[in-house]
Design an enzyme around this catalytic site. Structure first.
Site, PDB file in Angstrom:
ATOM      1  CB  CYS A 167      12.962 -26.910  -2.334  1.00  0.00           C
ATOM      2  SG  CYS A 167      12.197 -27.853  -1.217  1.00  0.00           S
ATOM      3  CD  GLU A 193      20.996 -32.984  -9.225  1.00  0.00           C
ATOM      4  OE1 GLU A 193      22.128 -32.855  -9.155  1.00  0.00           O
ATOM      5  OE2 GLU A 193      20.065 -32.257  -8.954  1.00  0.00           O
ATOM      6  CB  CYS A 195      13.093 -35.478  -2.581  1.00  0.00           C
ATOM      7  SG  CYS A 195      12.623 -34.036  -3.746  1.00  0.00           S
ATOM      8  CB  CYS A 218      10.812 -28.448 -15.087  1.00  0.00           C
ATOM      9  SG  CYS A 218       9.307 -28.036 -14.745  1.00  0.00           S
ATOM     10  CB  CYS A 266      12.321 -23.522  -9.693  1.00  0.00           C
ATOM     11  SG  CYS A 266      12.645 -25.065  -9.787  1.00  0.00           S
ATOM     12  CB  CYS A 288       8.730 -21.812 -11.203  1.00  0.00           C
ATOM     13  SG  CYS A 288       7.114 -22.642 -11.722  1.00  0.00           S
TER      14      CYS A 288
HETATM   15  N1  SAH Z   1       6.995 -29.262 -10.005  1.00  0.00           N
HETATM   16  C1  SAH Z   1       6.712 -29.766  -8.989  1.00  0.00           C
HETATM   17  C2  SAH Z   1       7.362 -30.415  -7.868  1.00  0.00           C
HETATM   18  C3  SAH Z   1       8.979 -30.279  -7.826  1.00  0.00           C
HETATM   19  S1  SAH Z   1       9.325 -28.642  -7.261  1.00  0.00           S
HETATM   20  C4  SAH Z   1       6.199 -28.442  -8.082  1.00  0.00           C
HETATM   21  O1  SAH Z   1       6.441 -27.455  -8.718  1.00  0.00           O
HETATM   22  O2  SAH Z   1       5.428 -28.526  -7.162  1.00  0.00           O
HETATM   23  C5  SAH Z   1       9.350 -29.071  -5.680  1.00  0.00           C
HETATM   24  C6  SAH Z   1       9.194 -27.695  -4.669  1.00  0.00           C
HETATM   25  O3  SAH Z   1      10.269 -27.098  -4.602  1.00  0.00           O
HETATM   26  C7  SAH Z   1       8.210 -26.870  -5.082  1.00  0.00           C
HETATM   27  O4  SAH Z   1       7.218 -26.698  -3.715  1.00  0.00           O
HETATM   28  C8  SAH Z   1       8.702 -25.709  -5.326  1.00  0.00           C
HETATM   29  O5  SAH Z   1       7.682 -24.344  -5.115  1.00  0.00           O
HETATM   30  C9  SAH Z   1       9.972 -25.644  -4.477  1.00  0.00           C
HETATM   31  N2  SAH Z   1      11.051 -24.775  -4.973  1.00  0.00           N
HETATM   32  C10 SAH Z   1      11.455 -24.518  -6.118  1.00  0.00           C
HETATM   33  N3  SAH Z   1      12.263 -23.410  -6.300  1.00  0.00           N
HETATM   34  C11 SAH Z   1      12.617 -23.258  -5.058  1.00  0.00           C
HETATM   35  C12 SAH Z   1      13.530 -22.377  -4.615  1.00  0.00           C
HETATM   36  N4  SAH Z   1      14.311 -21.635  -4.854  1.00  0.00           N
HETATM   37  N5  SAH Z   1      13.501 -22.348  -2.980  1.00  0.00           N
HETATM   38  C13 SAH Z   1      12.569 -22.826  -2.093  1.00  0.00           C
HETATM   39  N6  SAH Z   1      11.799 -23.847  -2.756  1.00  0.00           N
HETATM   40  C14 SAH Z   1      11.745 -23.977  -4.049  1.00  0.00           C
HETATM   41 FE1  SF4 Z   2       9.255 -27.028 -12.481  1.00  0.00          FE
HETATM   42 FE2  SF4 Z   2      10.568 -26.085 -10.566  1.00  0.00          FE
HETATM   43 FE3  SF4 Z   2       8.304 -24.920 -11.222  1.00  0.00          FE
HETATM   44 FE4  SF4 Z   2       8.512 -27.242 -10.040  1.00  0.00          FE
HETATM   45  S1  SF4 Z   2       8.912 -25.538  -9.214  1.00  0.00           S
HETATM   46  S2  SF4 Z   2       6.884 -26.743 -11.805  1.00  0.00           S
HETATM   47  S3  SF4 Z   2      10.311 -28.272 -10.901  1.00  0.00           S
HETATM   48  S4  SF4 Z   2       9.958 -25.134 -12.502  1.00  0.00           S
END
Ligand code: SAH
Ligand code: SF4
Length: 343
Positions: A333, A91, A104, A111, A118, A115
């Site tokens: 995000c 996406e 974006c 991934c 996420c 995390c």
């Molecule tokens: N993997 C990279 C880039 C993609 S994630 C990274 O982690 O930076 C992009 C952004 O989305 C990151 O800043 C992450 O902290 C944020 N993000 C992920 N899950 C989220 C959520 N549930 N609510 C708000 N931001 C989130």
């Molecule tokens: Fe991967 Fe989501 Fe963590 Fe970014 S925030 S590194 S996309 S698992």
């Protein structure tokens, strides 16, 4: 096998041309059609003789992505779903800002970083994207716009951890910012990482794009719980790499901090964050958690968010509360899964 021309740099494209019996200037023309004029097919490449058009058609991989759907949110955010040639889905999210558009983009299908907050992380890792699959997201979105020149900013904040797909991402960046490529300003391209330290060090040497780091906690215990990558690269090491990151004049590193109710949003967390970032050329993006992968996590109440911001501002940090856009279409995000297009 077809050659992936959009993933080659100028020199490599020239080599490809020469290998196929063409003069080097033909490479520049082809590159111009692909990356600047956004040609969808060889038929469009009017200043090339038919035999060269047929050669490109036959030998080069031109369209690595297929648009499946595009959904528009009430706030104008637009989410594009693309299918890769092997069926995986990625996406991209187009975000209207006051006077420009930001796109974006994704760097991986899924991934592997896991995390907890996420949705992309929850879905697991499918595969790395090729450079052209990264660039094609920008090309296809530009093609869909009435005013493609309004798209000026690119952020690697879609699906995937860009630094875990280092070579492809750096190659894509090269063509995004090349003057004879897509000609984005390096000041308007931002890479966001969860904190892969060795690759942050390399990135500073290989590119001049902006760095954003998803920090999300100011102590190792909390951060390791939220982000398994912290067990490998704890906060002190990560911030050391940030201190050593070569920043052009007046540039700052962006630290992203997702605020999660009762987990990392107390006054003492804000104070600790301020202490850890002191001396760094840092700005902080506070992102209230978007409903994502864990049912037991929620965003803090607004007053808590404002208080957290106030503590940082009081200590002379620029701390912006980033309103997430596109929540109603799961484009915000951490909500990208390449699956649920009907919330
Ligand atoms: N993997 C990279 C880039 C993609 S994630 C990274 O982690 O930076 C992009 C952004 O989305 C990151 O800043 C992450 O902290 C944020 N993000 C992920 N899950 C989220 C959520 N549930 N609510 C708000 N931001 C989130
Ligand atoms: Fe991967 Fe989501 Fe963590 Fe970014 S925030 S590194 S996309 S698992």
């Amino acid at each position: 096998m077809k050659t992936d021309l959009k993933g080659l740099n100028a020199r490599e494209t020239e080599q490809w041309a020469v290998d196929h019996g063409l003069e080097p200037y033909r490479a520049r023309q082809i590159r111009h059609w692909l990356l600047n004029r956004l040609a969808a097919s060889c038929e469009d490449m009017q200043n090339l003789p038919k035999r060269i058009r047929s050669l490109v058609q036959k030998e080069a991989l031109l369209g690595p992505l297929e648009e499946v759907t595009a959904l528009t949110s009430d706030d104008g955010t637009r989410k594009y779903l693309f299918r890769l040639q092997d069926g995986h889905l990625v996406e991209s999210v187009l975000i209207p800002e006051r006077d420009h558009l930001t796109l974006c983009i994704s760097s991986q299908a899924g991934c592997a970083m896991g995390c907890r907050f996420c949705s992309t992380g929850r879905q697991g890792f499918k595969r790395n994207l090729a450079p052209s699959e990264i660039i094609e997201q920008v090309i296809m979105v530009k093609r869909s716009l009435n005013n493609p020149e309004h798209l000026t900013n690119i952020v690697f904040m879609g699906m995937g951890e860009p630094l875990a797909n280092y070579d492809a991402v750096v190659r894509a960046i090269e063509n995004l910012i090349a003057q004879d490529g897509m000609n984005f300003s390096h000041r308007k391209v931002t890479l966001s990482t969860c904190g892969l330290v060795p690759e942050i060090e390399r990135l500073g040497h290989d590119t001049t794009v902006n760095l954003a780091v998803s920090l999300n906690a100011a102590d190792d215990e909390t951060r390791s719980r939220l982000m398994p990558v912290n067990r490998k690269y704890p906060i002190t090491r990560l911030l050391q790499a940030c201190r050593e990151f070569p920043l052009p004049n007046r540039r700052m590193i962006t630290f992203e901090y997702i605020l999660i109710n009762g987990i990392n949003d107390r006054d003492q967390d804000a104070l600790k964050l301020a202490r850890r970032l002191s001396g760094l050329r840092a700005k902080i993006n506070l992102i209230p958690l978007n409903p994502g992968s864990e049912a037991d996590m929620s965003p803090p109440p607004m007053e808590r968010i404002l208080r957290f911001q106030e503590i940082l501002t009081h200590r002379h940090f620029t701390a912006i509360i980033r309103k997430s856009k596109g929540r109603d279409i799961l484009a915000a995000c951490g909500q990208l899964t390449g699956a649920s297009m009907h919330p």
